[in-house]
Design a protein around this motif. Sequence first.
Motif, PDB file in Angstrom:
ATOM      1  N   PRO A  48       0.812  -1.229   0.000  1.00 27.39           N
ATOM      2  CA  PRO A  48       0.000   0.000   0.000  1.00 27.39           C
ATOM      3  C   PRO A  48       0.841   1.272   0.000  1.00 27.39           C
ATOM      4  O   PRO A  48       0.379   2.314  -0.483  1.00 27.39           O
ATOM      5  N   LEU A  49       2.061   1.204   0.503  1.00 21.87           N
ATOM      6  CA  LEU A  49       2.957   2.354   0.419  1.00 21.87           C
ATOM      7  C   LEU A  49       3.302   2.635  -1.040  1.00 21.87           C
ATOM      8  O   LEU A  49       3.264   3.792  -1.486  1.00 21.87           O
ATOM      9  N   TYR A  50       3.615   1.592  -1.785  1.00 19.48           N
ATOM     10  CA  TYR A  50       3.948   1.776  -3.203  1.00 19.48           C
ATOM     11  C   TYR A  50       2.739   2.316  -3.971  1.00 19.48           C
ATOM     12  O   TYR A  50       2.882   3.189  -4.835  1.00 19.48           O
ATOM     13  N   GLU A  51       1.568   1.809  -3.628  1.00 22.93           N
ATOM     14  CA  GLU A  51       0.347   2.314  -4.278  1.00 22.93           C
ATOM     15  C   GLU A  51       0.145   3.794  -3.954  1.00 22.93           C
ATOM     16  O   GLU A  51      -0.291   4.577  -4.815  1.00 22.93           O
ATOM     17  N   ALA A  52       0.480   4.193  -2.736  1.00 24.91           N
ATOM     18  CA  ALA A  52       0.346   5.604  -2.349  1.00 24.91           C
ATOM     19  C   ALA A  52       1.369   6.478  -3.081  1.00 24.91           C
ATOM     20  O   ALA A  52       1.051   7.593  -3.525  1.00 24.91           O
ATOM     21  N   ILE A  53       2.608   5.982  -3.205  1.00 25.91           N
ATOM     22  CA  ILE A  53       3.626   6.750  -3.933  1.00 25.91           C
ATOM     23  C   ILE A  53       3.190   6.977  -5.371  1.00 25.91           C
ATOM     24  O   ILE A  53       3.427   8.044  -5.952  1.00 25.91           O
ATOM     25  N   ALA A  54       2.527   5.976  -5.953  1.00 27.33           N
ATOM     26  CA  ALA A  54       2.104   6.072  -7.352  1.00 27.33           C
ATOM     27  C   ALA A  54       1.107   7.204  -7.590  1.00 27.33           C
ATOM     28  O   ALA A  54       0.964   7.680  -8.720  1.00 27.33           O
ATOM     29  N   THR A  55       0.429   7.651  -6.540  1.00 21.88           N
ATOM     30  CA  THR A  55      -0.566   8.724  -6.706  1.00 21.88           C
ATOM     31  C   THR A  55       0.050  10.110  -6.590  1.00 21.88           C
ATOM     32  O   THR A  55      -0.644  11.114  -6.814  1.00 21.88           O
ATOM     33  N   VAL A  65      15.173   3.428  -8.536  1.00 23.89           N
ATOM     34  CA  VAL A  65      14.601   2.385  -7.688  1.00 23.89           C
ATOM     35  C   VAL A  65      15.424   1.106  -7.793  1.00 23.89           C
ATOM     36  O   VAL A  65      15.727   0.630  -8.909  1.00 23.89           O
ATOM     37  N   PHE A  66      15.769   0.563  -6.646  1.00 16.94           N
ATOM     38  CA  PHE A  66      16.503  -0.701  -6.540  1.00 16.94           C
ATOM     39  C   PHE A  66      15.686  -1.657  -5.669  1.00 16.94           C
ATOM     40  O   PHE A  66      14.632  -1.289  -5.152  1.00 16.94           O
ATOM     41  N   TRP A  67      16.185  -2.869  -5.505  1.00 16.85           N
ATOM     42  CA  TRP A  67      15.528  -3.832  -4.627  1.00 16.85           C
ATOM     43  C   TRP A  67      16.533  -4.384  -3.633  1.00 16.85           C
ATOM     44  O   TRP A  67      17.630  -4.795  -4.012  1.00 16.85           O
ATOM     45  N   HIS A  77       6.853 -13.632 -12.413  1.00 16.25           N
ATOM     46  CA  HIS A  77       6.381 -14.675 -11.502  1.00 16.25           C
ATOM     47  C   HIS A  77       5.561 -14.053 -10.365  1.00 16.25           C
ATOM     48  O   HIS A  77       5.889 -12.964  -9.894  1.00 16.25           O
ATOM     49  N   PRO A  78       4.495 -14.702  -9.904  1.00 15.27           N
ATOM     50  CA  PRO A  78       3.677 -14.137  -8.814  1.00 15.27           C
ATOM     51  C   PRO A  78       4.464 -13.832  -7.541  1.00 15.27           C
ATOM     52  O   PRO A  78       4.060 -12.950  -6.771  1.00 15.27           O
ATOM     53  N   ASP A  79       5.585 -14.529  -7.309  1.00 14.65           N
ATOM     54  CA  ASP A  79       6.380 -14.301  -6.090  1.00 14.65           C
ATOM     55  C   ASP A  79       7.420 -13.199  -6.241  1.00 14.65           C
ATOM     56  O   ASP A  79       8.135 -12.895  -5.283  1.00 14.65           O
ATOM     57  N   SER A  80       7.523 -12.603  -7.417  1.00 20.37           N
ATOM     58  CA  SER A  80       8.570 -11.620  -7.677  1.00 20.37           C
ATOM     59  C   SER A  80       8.300 -10.296  -6.962  1.00 20.37           C
ATOM     60  O   SER A  80       7.219  -9.709  -7.101  1.00 20.37           O
ATOM     61  N   ASN A  81       9.284  -9.810  -6.233  1.00 24.57           N
ATOM     62  CA  ASN A  81       9.179  -8.487  -5.614  1.00 24.57           C
ATOM     63  C   ASN A  81       9.110  -7.396  -6.672  1.00 24.57           C
ATOM     64  O   ASN A  81       8.412  -6.391  -6.497  1.00 24.57           O
ATOM     65  N   GLU A  82       9.853  -7.585  -7.756  1.00 28.26           N
ATOM     66  CA  GLU A  82       9.803  -6.609  -8.850  1.00 28.26           C
ATOM     67  C   GLU A  82       8.386  -6.509  -9.415  1.00 28.26           C
ATOM     68  O   GLU A  82       7.867  -5.409  -9.632  1.00 28.26           O
ATOM     69  N   ALA A  88       2.001  -2.278  -8.446  1.00 32.24           N
ATOM     70  CA  ALA A  88       1.493  -1.324  -7.459  1.00 32.24           C
ATOM     71  C   ALA A  88       1.892   0.119  -7.764  1.00 32.24           C
ATOM     72  O   ALA A  88       1.158   1.053  -7.424  1.00 32.24           O
ATOM     73  N   TRP A  89       3.027   0.305  -8.416  1.00 34.35           N
ATOM     74  CA  TRP A  89       3.592   1.656  -8.526  1.00 34.35           C
ATOM     75  C   TRP A  89       4.241   1.925  -9.881  1.00 34.35           C
ATOM     76  O   TRP A  89       3.789   2.787 -10.640  1.00 34.35           O
ATOM     77  N   LEU A  90       5.301   1.195 -10.204  1.00 36.50           N
ATOM     78  CA  LEU A  90       6.194   1.622 -11.278  1.00 36.50           C
ATOM     79  C   LEU A  90       5.532   1.632 -12.650  1.00 36.50           C
ATOM     80  O   LEU A  90       5.847   2.485 -13.486  1.00 36.50           O
ATOM     81  N   ASP A  91       4.610   0.692 -12.885  1.00 32.58           N
ATOM     82  CA  ASP A  91       3.914   0.675 -14.173  1.00 32.58           C
ATOM     83  C   ASP A  91       2.816   1.726 -14.247  1.00 32.58           C
ATOM     84  O   ASP A  91       2.222   1.930 -15.317  1.00 32.58           O
ATOM     85  N   GLN A  92       2.543   2.378 -13.122  1.00 29.93           N
ATOM     86  CA  GLN A  92       1.456   3.368 -13.068  1.00 29.93           C
ATOM     87  C   GLN A  92       1.949   4.797 -13.304  1.00 29.93           C
ATOM     88  O   GLN A  92       1.137   5.712 -13.398  1.00 29.93           O
ATOM     89  N   VAL A  93       3.263   4.975 -13.362  1.00 33.00           N
ATOM     90  CA  VAL A  93       3.817   6.329 -13.462  1.00 33.00           C
ATOM     91  C   VAL A  93       4.818   6.391 -14.614  1.00 33.00           C
ATOM     92  O   VAL A  93       5.244   5.371 -15.152  1.00 33.00           O
TER      93      VAL A  93
END
Length: 240
Positions: A48-55, A65-67, A77-82, A88-93
Amino acid sequence: MKKTVEILADQTALIARSLDLILTKLDNAIKQQGQFTLALAGGSTPKPLYEAIATQKLPWDKIHVFWGDERYVPPDHPDSNERMARLAWLDQVNIPTTNIHAVPTLDNDPAVSAAKYEQHLQTFFSSKPGEFPALDVVLLGMGDDAHTASLFPHTEALQVRDRLITVGNKDGNPRITFTYPFINAAKSVIFLVAGANKRPALAQVFADSADDLAYPCRLIKPQSELYWLLDAAAGAELSA
């Protein structure tokens, strides 16, 4: 090291505080050096933090951005942090693709991928082998076993002190992870911890003495700033 512990009312308040803190760090970094470097955490708490940053309306071209760690799975993959952070964020901005520094996971050899990511970081920061460049902010979570990033209790990754990146191990599954000395080089490290299930581990992490190798979060002692942002469920016994 300046250590700050804040106990927030609930997860909503935890996310609001972490967003405010990151935006402040971002603004200061861009004013001072023209860019902001941020390492992301995986898991459910920061989503939800990433979703908030995206707004937010932010200078995306100045944000890198790094990991802090990544499961050794393809990026779709569904388990990927990327994947989680992208959805949540990066594809939205409108952040440049060159500002997204994803962990390589397609080499069929995690040691090769770890070496590639280390080289990428050294190139980006113009650092030499053996040097630990300072990210502006490293976001971390904590598991109920007191692991952070992919630094799990009593694993070989905890012994690595001369590299930025190493291979972590979770129940026989490899992961790519920041080493704890690299995390400790950051200007600010921010833990986000939620849930009553984290209380036993937190008690050990905050204890005057305990085994660092059994509770890896104890190894996180950054040179500058350390923030522990806890929701009330996680931090209840610390506030007593």
